[in-house]
Design a protein around this motif. Sequence first.
Motif, PDB file in Angstrom:
ATOM      1  N   PRO A   1    -137.801 -66.831 -78.011  1.00 53.31           N
ATOM      2  CA  PRO A   1    -136.977 -67.669 -78.895  1.00 53.31           C
ATOM      3  C   PRO A   1    -135.629 -67.009 -79.218  1.00 53.31           C
ATOM      4  O   PRO A   1    -134.598 -67.689 -79.248  1.00 53.31           O
ATOM      5  N   GLU A   2    -135.617 -65.695 -79.431  1.00 54.15           N
ATOM      6  CA  GLU A   2    -134.369 -64.997 -79.756  1.00 54.15           C
ATOM      7  C   GLU A   2    -133.388 -65.054 -78.582  1.00 54.15           C
ATOM      8  O   GLU A   2    -132.201 -65.296 -78.764  1.00 54.15           O
TER       9      GLU A   2
ATOM     10  N   GLN B   1    -133.391 -67.263 -76.167  1.00 52.23           N
ATOM     11  CA  GLN B   1    -133.008 -68.653 -75.924  1.00 52.23           C
ATOM     12  C   GLN B   1    -131.874 -69.106 -76.846  1.00 52.23           C
ATOM     13  O   GLN B   1    -131.101 -69.976 -76.475  1.00 52.23           O
ATOM     14  N   LYS B   2    -131.777 -68.519 -78.024  1.00 45.19           N
ATOM     15  CA  LYS B   2    -130.710 -68.890 -78.952  1.00 45.19           C
ATOM     16  C   LYS B   2    -129.341 -68.499 -78.411  1.00 45.19           C
ATOM     17  O   LYS B   2    -128.348 -69.167 -78.690  1.00 45.19           O
TER      18      LYS B   2
END
Length: 163
Positions: A66-67, A69-70
């Motif tokens: 998730p990190e 992908q940001k």
Amino acid sequence: MEGGFAPFSFRTKSGKLSGFEVALAKGVAKQLKLKPVFVQTKFDSLISGLDTKKYDVVYNDMSITPERQKAYTFGREYLFTKSVLITKKGSDIKTYADLKGKRAAETTSSNFSQAAKKAGAQIVAAPGFAEQLELVANGKADVVLNSQDSWTAYKKVHPETNL
């Protein structure tokens, strides 16, 4: 790419960059009518190299988080491999639960490092797979979490290993 992480990207005995991700990058570049220029760097520097525009894309066995992908655009997943625990022969580490209180040799920004921490292991920082294995072989770490494919490639070249 790392260039030291067989079978994904590595240097042959003659010094030529080879491996699955090298072939993949060349294939994509050919389709785009581009000539690839490969930059070899340590895993922990791959993302910062994108940030500083040292290169345009990373081809390396790097998981989507998730990190990440940001901040970054990911292509389609192209690699699926199992993870393994690599220890000295005779080790009492047999499962993920056995990592609690152990020393895991990992690159600090890898998913393997995060998994080892989550299991309660202390991270012993190492820049690459070969260095991680050496730390375990020398008793400075107890385990390495990594790709089954890389471990299989290593064992093929080092059948005498005590890991």
